[in-house]
Enzyme design. Structure first.
Site, PDB file in Angstrom:
ATOM      1  N   GLU A  36     -45.299  -8.525  31.167  1.00 16.94           N
ATOM      2  CA  GLU A  36     -46.166  -7.840  32.120  1.00 16.94           C
ATOM      3  C   GLU A  36     -47.010  -6.801  31.387  1.00 16.94           C
ATOM      4  O   GLU A  36     -46.476  -5.870  30.779  1.00 16.94           O
ATOM      5  CB  GLU A  36     -45.280  -7.137  33.167  1.00 16.94           C
ATOM      6  CG  GLU A  36     -46.035  -6.346  34.214  1.00 16.94           C
ATOM      7  CD  GLU A  36     -45.090  -5.575  35.120  1.00 16.94           C
ATOM      8  OE1 GLU A  36     -45.463  -4.485  35.560  1.00 16.94           O
ATOM      9  OE2 GLU A  36     -43.967  -6.065  35.359  1.00 16.94           O
TER      10      GLU A  36
ATOM     11  N   HIS B  65     -35.661  -2.977  14.908  1.00 17.47           N
ATOM     12  CA  HIS B  65     -34.831  -3.204  16.101  1.00 17.47           C
ATOM     13  C   HIS B  65     -35.613  -3.919  17.206  1.00 17.47           C
ATOM     14  O   HIS B  65     -35.037  -4.701  17.969  1.00 17.47           O
ATOM     15  CB  HIS B  65     -34.270  -1.888  16.626  1.00 17.47           C
ATOM     16  CG  HIS B  65     -33.451  -1.150  15.618  1.00 17.47           C
ATOM     17  ND1 HIS B  65     -32.264  -1.648  15.118  1.00 17.47           N
ATOM     18  CD2 HIS B  65     -33.651   0.038  14.988  1.00 17.47           C
ATOM     19  CE1 HIS B  65     -31.767  -0.795  14.233  1.00 17.47           C
ATOM     20  NE2 HIS B  65     -32.589   0.226  14.129  1.00 17.47           N
TER      21      HIS B  65
END
Length: 408
Positions: free
Chosen positions: A265, A241
């Site tokens: 990030e 997934h």
């Protein structure tokens, strides 16, 4: 002293590991409440219970956090067999409830009956936002293909703000340095994965995972989306997934002419592996990554084509090149193997060359005793060993990406 030691020993019995005490569930059916196989535990709890991940003052502590599988309506309850203030005067147990209340939004249930009654309303729950992608995964246990859908949502979707408040609580248990985002900032995008399942003839949706992306402004008229948080919930991990979500989000931004490139990030090691796999999958059919061109070395053509067509920055394109060149290289051929090793090490050696330039400056500036001290910290033999170690680790990681790609 012996008395104190005995007291400490008794008090130690009232310490509980919070990673074990916290019990999480995603509930579809009432019988899931009593089914231990549907329970999972956090990887981390230090952000709520401190670095030791311990709650003091209880024996047999259980912190139950059960969620309806779709809407994530929550049951929160604390259970224990014994509490320290019932046995010892002047010793206080940790206020576990207030710690948990700081991260879960109000409106949760404390009664199992209330929670089960909310479960019956799950049939009314529908995913938020716009459908971007549908895919299926074969489930061996069920012997059938299960359908999943990925949606893009924002805070203007009715009910999404409250749903997101419940969803983000999982970050505290599964991302080491998690923090909640400012949802009032309109530059956030949200991408959600749901499983479609049947219950009593009706189609319901279960939450699988999600990703948040912040759209940074780049002068004069571009944006640079940055992935901030990504989580596939533990019952669904290892089923692909994450790759489906990553690729869907990447394709979503690829289609926008205002997007410069897509970054992340503070990416985790697992995220980097996932990114490598998806970007290599996307890039492998570009003409600039043909085997002939790969063997000629990293080129500006690769940088330009990956950036313009796939919104991939130079640093990530370089990794894609190294992975695809490894696939095109016969590592059993001494000449090809040496060419590949030198090409990758040339990039890896950058930080070491920087140290050597700093050393040259030191020779001019430092007194002999200061220079000796600095030289002790810059052992060139050690650097060569570290360089070889980095190279071997990289090749090992790259091989895993290529193995997964061959199975895709």
């Amino acid at each position: 002293m012996a008395g104190l030691s005995a007291m400490e020993k008794k008090l130690a019995e009232f310490k509980c590991n919070t990673n074990e005490a916290i019990q999480l569930k995603l509930v579809r059916f009432p019988e899931d409440l009593e089914d231990d196989s549907t329970t999972f535990n956090p990887e981390y709890s230090h952000q709520v219970f401190g670095d030791d991940e311990v709650a003091f003052g209880y024996k047999g502590l259980k912190i139950l956090l059960y969620y309806n599988a779709g809407n994530l309506s929550t049951l929160f309850r604390i259970e224990y067999t014994s509490k320290v203030n019932e046995n010892f005067d002047c010793v206080e147990a940790d206020d576990v409830e207030s710690k948990i209340r700081k991260i879960i939004p109000p409106g949760f249930c404390t009664s199992t009956d209330d929670f089960v009654s909310l479960l019956e309303k799950e049939v009314n729950f529908k995913p938020f936002g716009t459908l971007l992608h549908t895919y299926s995964v074969h489930n061996e246990e069920a012997g059938e293909d299960i359908t999943y859908q990925i949606y893009q949502a924002d805070m203007t979707c009715p009910g999404f703000r409250e749903y997101h408040e419940r969803l983000q609580t999982f970050l505290m248990w599964f991302i080491e340095t998690a923090s909640f985002i400012d949802v009032d900032d309109e530059r956030w995008n949200y991408f959600l994965v749901f499983e479609k399942y049947n219950k009593d003839g009706a189609t319901l949706f279960a939450t699988v995972g999600y990703m948040t992306v912040y759209n940074y402004y780049v002068y004069p008229d571009k944006t640079r989306p940055r992935v901030s948080q990504m989580l596939i919930l533990p019952p669904f991990q290892g089923e692909g997934h994450g790759a489906q979500l990553f690729e869907t989000v990447h394709r979503y931004y690829m289609s926008s002419p205002t997007v410069l490139d897509i970054t992340a990030e503070d990416p985790s090691e697992n995220y980097v592996k996932l990114r490598d796999f998806v970007l290599v999958k996307l890039c492998q059919d570009l003409p600039c990554f043909s085997p002939e061109k790969l063997m000629q070395g990293f080129s500006q053509e690769m940088v330009t084509e990956a950036q313009q067509k796939l919104k991939i920055n130079k640093q990530h394109t370089r990794r894609v090149y190294e992975i695809l060149r490894l696939r095109a290289t016969d590592m059993g051929d001494p000449e090809q193997s040496r060419g590949y090793r030198l090409d990758v090490k040339k990039r890896l050696i950058g930080p070491y060359k920087k140290k050597q330039r700093e050393l040259a400056k030191m020779r001019r500036c430092l007194r002999p005793e200061e220079l000796t001290n600095q030289l002790n910290q810059i052992d060139l033999n050690m650097q060569h060993e570290q360089l070889e170690e980095s190279f071997q680790q990289l090749v090992s990681d790259y091989r895993r990406v290529l193995e997964r790609l061959a199975q895709a």
